[in-house]
Design a protein around this motif. Structure first.
Motif, PDB file in Angstrom:
ATOM      1  N   ILE A  24       0.868  -1.171   0.000  1.00 35.48           N
ATOM      2  CA  ILE A  24       0.000   0.000   0.000  1.00 35.48           C
ATOM      3  C   ILE A  24       0.904   1.219   0.000  1.00 35.48           C
ATOM      4  O   ILE A  24       1.835   1.321   0.807  1.00 35.48           O
ATOM      5  N   LYS A  25       0.618   2.144  -0.906  1.00 33.43           N
ATOM      6  CA  LYS A  25       1.428   3.360  -1.004  1.00 33.43           C
ATOM      7  C   LYS A  25       0.542   4.563  -0.732  1.00 33.43           C
ATOM      8  O   LYS A  25      -0.641   4.561  -1.024  1.00 33.43           O
ATOM      9  N   CYS A  26       1.151   5.588  -0.171  1.00 36.80           N
ATOM     10  CA  CYS A  26       0.453   6.829   0.140  1.00 36.80           C
ATOM     11  C   CYS A  26       0.019   7.503  -1.163  1.00 36.80           C
ATOM     12  O   CYS A  26       0.785   7.567  -2.125  1.00 36.80           O
ATOM     13  N   LYS A  27      -1.194   8.035  -1.178  1.00 34.15           N
ATOM     14  CA  LYS A  27      -1.696   8.722  -2.366  1.00 34.15           C
ATOM     15  C   LYS A  27      -1.006  10.066  -2.579  1.00 34.15           C
ATOM     16  O   LYS A  27      -0.930  10.552  -3.692  1.00 34.15           O
ATOM     17  N   SER A  28      -0.483  10.648  -1.524  1.00 35.73           N
ATOM     18  CA  SER A  28       0.140  11.983  -1.651  1.00 35.73           C
ATOM     19  C   SER A  28       1.621  11.906  -1.984  1.00 35.73           C
ATOM     20  O   SER A  28       2.072  12.520  -2.948  1.00 35.73           O
ATOM     21  N   CYS A  29       2.380  11.162  -1.169  1.00 38.11           N
ATOM     22  CA  CYS A  29       3.845  11.174  -1.341  1.00 38.11           C
ATOM     23  C   CYS A  29       4.399   9.878  -1.918  1.00 38.11           C
ATOM     24  O   CYS A  29       5.557   9.821  -2.289  1.00 38.11           O
ATOM     25  N   GLY A  30       3.602   8.807  -1.971  1.00 41.96           N
ATOM     26  CA  GLY A  30       4.072   7.540  -2.521  1.00 41.96           C
ATOM     27  C   GLY A  30       4.854   6.695  -1.539  1.00 41.96           C
ATOM     28  O   GLY A  30       5.435   5.679  -1.913  1.00 41.96           O
ATOM     29  N   GLY A  31       4.894   7.078  -0.257  1.00 34.91           N
ATOM     30  CA  GLY A  31       5.599   6.304   0.763  1.00 34.91           C
ATOM     31  C   GLY A  31       4.899   4.981   1.038  1.00 34.91           C
ATOM     32  O   GLY A  31       3.679   4.854   0.905  1.00 34.91           O
ATOM     33  N   VAL A  32       5.676   3.985   1.411  1.00 35.27           N
ATOM     34  CA  VAL A  32       5.124   2.654   1.689  1.00 35.27           C
ATOM     35  C   VAL A  32       4.468   2.670   3.066  1.00 35.27           C
ATOM     36  O   VAL A  32       5.053   3.116   4.055  1.00 35.27           O
ATOM     37  N   LEU A  33       3.228   2.173   3.124  1.00 39.63           N
ATOM     38  CA  LEU A  33       2.460   2.137   4.371  1.00 39.63           C
ATOM     39  C   LEU A  33       2.420   0.717   4.903  1.00 39.63           C
ATOM     40  O   LEU A  33       2.413  -0.242   4.133  1.00 39.63           O
ATOM     41  N   SER A  34       2.387   0.597   6.205  1.00 34.98           N
ATOM     42  CA  SER A  34       2.293  -0.729   6.832  1.00 34.98           C
ATOM     43  C   SER A  34       0.965  -0.829   7.589  1.00 34.98           C
ATOM     44  O   SER A  34       0.197   0.129   7.662  1.00 34.98           O
ATOM     45  N   SER A  35       0.740  -1.983   8.185  1.00 28.46           N
ATOM     46  CA  SER A  35      -0.514  -2.196   8.913  1.00 28.46           C
ATOM     47  C   SER A  35      -0.607  -1.344  10.170  1.00 28.46           C
ATOM     48  O   SER A  35      -1.697  -1.073  10.658  1.00 28.46           O
ATOM     49  N   GLU A  36       0.527  -0.873  10.691  1.00 28.57           N
ATOM     50  CA  GLU A  36       0.511  -0.009  11.868  1.00 28.57           C
ATOM     51  C   GLU A  36      -0.036   1.373  11.551  1.00 28.57           C
ATOM     52  O   GLU A  36      -0.440   2.109  12.439  1.00 28.57           O
ATOM     53  N   ASN A  37      -0.040   1.741  10.267  1.00 29.37           N
ATOM     54  CA  ASN A  37      -0.532   3.053   9.862  1.00 29.37           C
ATOM     55  C   ASN A  37      -2.041   3.064   9.634  1.00 29.37           C
ATOM     56  O   ASN A  37      -2.610   4.119   9.384  1.00 29.37           O
ATOM     57  N   ILE A  38      -2.676   1.911   9.710  1.00 31.03           N
ATOM     58  CA  ILE A  38      -4.121   1.805   9.481  1.00 31.03           C
ATOM     59  C   ILE A  38      -4.820   1.712  10.818  1.00 31.03           C
ATOM     60  O   ILE A  38      -4.442   0.918  11.678  1.00 31.03           O
ATOM     61  N   SER A  39      -5.843   2.535  10.998  1.00 23.93           N
ATOM     62  CA  SER A  39      -6.646   2.494  12.225  1.00 23.93           C
ATOM     63  C   SER A  39      -8.114   2.546  11.858  1.00 23.93           C
ATOM     64  O   SER A  39      -8.482   2.918  10.744  1.00 23.93           O
ATOM     65  N   LEU A  40      -8.952   2.161  12.791  1.00 25.00           N
ATOM     66  CA  LEU A  40     -10.394   2.136  12.582  1.00 25.00           C
ATOM     67  C   LEU A  40     -10.996   3.339  13.292  1.00 25.00           C
ATOM     68  O   LEU A  40     -10.928   3.446  14.509  1.00 25.00           O
ATOM     69  N   VAL A  41     -11.578   4.266  12.540  1.00 20.21           N
ATOM     70  CA  VAL A  41     -12.186   5.470  13.094  1.00 20.21           C
ATOM     71  C   VAL A  41     -13.647   5.493  12.671  1.00 20.21           C
ATOM     72  O   VAL A  41     -13.953   5.516  11.478  1.00 20.21           O
ATOM     73  N   ALA A  42     -14.547   5.459  13.655  1.00 17.13           N
ATOM     74  CA  ALA A  42     -15.999   5.486  13.403  1.00 17.13           C
ATOM     75  C   ALA A  42     -16.420   4.375  12.442  1.00 17.13           C
ATOM     76  O   ALA A  42     -17.288   4.558  11.599  1.00 17.13           O
ATOM     77  N   GLY A  43     -15.783   3.222  12.549  1.00 19.21           N
ATOM     78  CA  GLY A  43     -16.161   2.063  11.752  1.00 19.21           C
ATOM     79  C   GLY A  43     -15.544   2.028  10.362  1.00 19.21           C
ATOM     80  O   GLY A  43     -15.831   1.125   9.590  1.00 19.21           O
TER      81      GLY A  43
END
Length: 120
Positions: free
Chosen positions: A80-99
């Motif tokens: 998964i890459k960031c839509k803005s800067c193209g940096g690689v994202l990991s599962s730690e960067n994903i959180s659940l907010v309001a479902g």
């Protein structure tokens, strides 16, 4: 309403009822002044119980929600890459907010909601 509050309200009602009966009986022909004291004390205790039951806050509990995903069969994961800067994202960067799953980029601090693209 928890059980302790219900018991306090019931006990208060009984104490107030019998306290009023004692106060009323004091003024009968065979009444005694001791009944007046007992009646006033029981009515006061009843009102104190009502005050205590109404003021005592309900217990709160902290709840943690854990989301586990069971993937069927063989699943290949793309990065998964960031839509803005193209940096690689990991599962730690994903959180659940309001479902909804929300991603926060650790590089550019951009936050956006994950959307699932159609598979066809």
């Amino acid at each position: 309403m928890n059980a302790l509050k219900v018991i306090a309200y019931i006990a208060a009602a009984i104490l107030i009822f019998f306290g009023v009966l004692f106060i009323y009986a004091t003024f009968s022909p065979n009444g005694q002044i001791g009944w007046l004291i007992i009646g006033v004390i029981s009515v006061l205790i009843g009102f104190v119980l009502i005050f205590w039951a109404a003021r005592k806050p309900a217990p709160t509990s902290d709840q943690n929600v854990t989301v586990k995903i069971d993937l069927p069969g063989n699943v290949s994961m793309d990065t998964i890459k960031c839509k803005s800067c193209g940096g690689v994202l990991s599962s730690e960067n994903i959180s659940l907010v309001a479902g909804a799953p929300v991603v926060t980029c650790p590089y550019c601090k951009t936050t956006y909601q994950l959307t699932e693209e159609p598979k066809w």
